[in-house]
Design a protein around this motif. Structure first.
Motif, short mmCIF file in Angstrom:
data_model
loop_
_atom_site.label_atom_id
_atom_site.label_comp_id
_atom_site.label_asym_id
_atom_site.label_seq_id
_atom_site.Cartn_x
_atom_site.Cartn_y
_atom_site.Cartn_z
N ILE A 239 -8.53 -11.11 -0.21
CA ILE A 239 -9.26 -12.48 -0.13
C ILE A 239 -10.08 -12.14 0.63
O ILE A 239 -9.37 -11.91 2.21
N VAL A 240 -11.08 -12.73 0.71
CA VAL A 240 -11.93 -12.61 2.06
C VAL A 240 -12.00 -13.31 2.87
O VAL A 240 -13.24 -14.30 2.12
N GLU A 254 2.89 -10.13 -0.01
CA GLU A 254 2.65 -8.59 -0.53
C GLU A 254 1.46 -8.43 -1.41
O GLU A 254 1.12 -7.61 -1.26
N ASN A 255 1.62 -9.20 -2.57
CA ASN A 255 0.38 -9.22 -3.80
C ASN A 255 -0.72 -8.81 -3.09
O ASN A 255 -1.40 -8.88 -3.49
N CYS A 256 -0.92 -9.18 -1.45
CA CYS A 256 -2.23 -10.35 -1.61
C CYS A 256 -3.05 -8.82 -0.44
O CYS A 256 -2.06 -8.82 0.65
N LYS A 257 -3.75 -8.54 -0.07
CA LYS A 257 -4.48 -8.07 1.28
C LYS A 257 -6.00 -9.60 1.30
O LYS A 257 -6.43 -10.03 0.59
N ILE A 258 -5.76 -9.20 2.17
CA ILE A 258 -6.84 -10.48 3.19
C ILE A 258 -7.32 -9.67 3.99
O ILE A 258 -6.49 -9.28 5.39
N VAL A 259 -8.52 -10.19 5.00
CA VAL A 259 -9.47 -9.68 5.32
C VAL A 259 -10.70 -10.80 6.05
O VAL A 259 -10.96 -11.26 4.76
N ASN A 260 -10.84 -10.34 6.99
CA ASN A 260 -11.83 -11.30 8.07
C ASN A 260 -13.95 -11.48 7.45
O ASN A 260 -13.55 -12.80 6.41
N HIS A 261 -13.86 -10.00 7.16
CA HIS A 261 -15.28 -10.44 6.64
C HIS A 261 -15.07 -8.45 6.22
O HIS A 261 -14.71 -7.34 5.95
N LYS A 266 -18.81 -2.49 1.54
CA LYS A 266 -17.96 -2.86 0.92
C LYS A 266 -16.73 -3.93 0.43
O LYS A 266 -16.60 -4.12 -0.72
N MET A 267 -18.31 -5.05 0.31
CA MET A 267 -17.84 -6.41 -0.96
C MET A 267 -18.81 -5.58 -1.89
O MET A 267 -18.26 -6.35 -2.86
N GLN A 268 -19.62 -4.60 -1.88
CA GLN A 268 -20.15 -4.58 -3.48
C GLN A 268 -18.68 -3.49 -3.59
O GLN A 268 -18.71 -3.97 -5.20
N LYS A 269 -18.05 -2.97 -3.68
CA LYS A 269 -16.94 -1.98 -4.09
C LYS A 269 -15.72 -3.34 -3.83
O LYS A 269 -14.90 -3.12 -5.16
N ALA A 270 -15.27 -4.08 -3.69
CA ALA A 270 -14.40 -5.86 -3.83
C ALA A 270 -14.72 -6.11 -5.22
O ALA A 270 -14.31 -6.42 -5.99
N PHE A 271 -16.49 -6.32 -5.54
CA PHE A 271 -16.49 -6.97 -6.84
C PHE A 271 -16.56 -6.08 -7.61
O PHE A 271 -16.02 -6.98 -8.73
N ALA A 272 -16.34 -4.82 -7.59
CA ALA A 272 -16.91 -4.13 -8.76
C ALA A 272 -14.85 -3.55 -8.98
O ALA A 272 -14.82 -3.35 -10.14
N ALA A 273 -14.20 -3.54 -8.23
CA ALA A 273 -12.46 -3.61 -8.34
C ALA A 273 -11.82 -4.93 -8.60
O ALA A 273 -10.78 -4.23 -8.93
N SER A 274 -12.90 -6.10 -9.14
CA SER A 274 -11.88 -7.14 -9.00
C SER A 274 -12.20 -7.67 -11.05
O SER A 274 -13.26 -7.62 -10.91
#
Length: 367
Positions: A239-240, A254-261, A266-274
């Motif tokens: 969750i961004v 526990e199944n969630c990772k949450i970041v403010n921004h 890093k958003m590129q990597k998050a898109f690619a890994a989802s």
């Protein structure tokens, strides 16, 4: 920068309704930065927009410019009435930014002004570009749409050019970007804009990437709904929050990772890994999703007719799965998306660069 070299300068001013206008300006700013232009970015001081853009462009000069500070209603029923009662203040803000610009250019050498949906930032003596994807406003009544379009065209026609981040043919924004009546100034369809750049491949780590955007209180309302069901999702979720100027984050299962921004890389990597992207149907986010041909689940902001129209259209085209924020069972809708047959438009990541070159040549602006 070389002190002996003369640099051209551009003033970039994104609208402050959510972060979408700021994020879609990232490839625009990078284009001019790559050509050694001096960058001025106008936005509200200490705002999420400044926090985001200053991380992406630390060499840019940030100048304080008040925002429109539009407030959204908590419920769909009050969305339009609340917007209506803010119109006089919005009009005053446009007049104030016209005066602000006159003062700013007196004290700064500016070769080009780029306004993303800030209607008052045109100047008679400096080339000015207005960017928008919404030349047709979606309102309850047709006569209201005609009146609104006439008003916004009066502002847009004071610019030298209008850039539309969509395709000229088979556009993804439908009637929003392809109205029957166009502005009287030259219009350029520059293609999709995405800060993510060319698609990268990666192992899938998260089933769902939730990208929260948009003005309050609706951003927080959707965040609460997502967090309420996240622990019942059997897969991993990232969750961004879309809050780059905050430090603390809420508790997550526990199944969630949450970041403010997440910054751009890093958003590129998050898109690619989802596998799936869950987000609003804001146009900037939609461009990012479709440019990477990612499966998405869109939840329009209640009462925001543009997002509701766009979500419905994209669902019908099978570009995205869409459901209402007022839905009773989020888990059921998210599971339905797994069986949804997605299709994607053709996308060339170089289109906007080529069109920008042509548009600037037509303005007689060289590198």
């Amino acid at each position: 920068m070389d002190k002996n070299k003369t640099y051209k300068s551009i003033l970039v001013a994104p609208l402050d309704w959510g972060l979408g206008h700021a994020t879609r300006c990232i490839p625009i700013i990078q284009y001019f930065l790559d050509k050694d232009w001096q960058i001025f970015i106008a936005c509200p001081p200490d705002s999420p927009h400044q926090a985001l853009l200053s991380k992406e462009f630390p060499s840019a000069t940030f100048v304080p410019l008040f925002g429109y500070d539009v407030q959204y209603a908590k419920s769909r029923a009050f969305f339009m009435p609340k917007m209506f009662f803010q119109l006089p203040r919005i009009n005053r803000t446009i007049k104030k930014e016209q005066n602000w610009l006159k003062d700013f250019v007196k004290n700064n050498k500016i070769n080009l002004i780029f306004s993303d949906n800030r209607y008052g930032l045109s100047h008679p003596d400096i080339p000015c570009i207005f960017m928008t994807h919404q030349l047709e406003l979606i309102l309850p009544k047709k006569f209201q749409q005609r009146i609104a379009q006439k008003i916004i065209y009066q502002y847009i026609n004071q610019f030298r050019q209008c850039w539309i981040p969509d395709f000229a043919d088979n556009g993804i924004a439908g009637a929003l970007s392809h109205p029957r009546k166009m502005p009287s100034i030259p219009v350029y369809y520059i293609g999709l804009l995405s800060r993510l750049g060319p698609k990268i491949e990666s192992e899938i780590v998260f089933k769902y990437l939730v990208v929260l955007t948009g003005p309050e209180p609706q951003r927080t309302i959707l965040e609460s709904k997502i967090l309420g069901i996240a622990g019942r999702i059997s897969d991993r979720v990232l969750i961004v929050r879309g809050t780059p100027n905050q430090i603390n984050v809420p508790f997550a299962p526990e199944n969630c990772k949450i970041v403010n921004h997440l910054p751009n890389d890093k958003m590129q990597k998050a898109f690619a890994a989802s596998e799936f992207i869950i987000s609003r149907s804001g146009y900037t986010t939609v461009m990012e999703i479709l440019s990477w041909q990612k499966k998405s689940i869109l939840i329009p902001t209640p009462g925001q007719t543009e997002q509701e129209y766009l979500g419905k259209q994209l669902h019908e085209q099978h570009y995205a799965y869409c459901f209402s924020q007022d839905c009773d069972d989020y888990l059921e809708e998210i599971e339905k998306a797994s069986d949804f047959e997605y299709t994607f438009p053709h996308y060339d990541s170089n289109t906007y660069l080529q069109t920008m070159d042509k548009a600037l040549q037509d303005l007689n602006i060289s590198e």
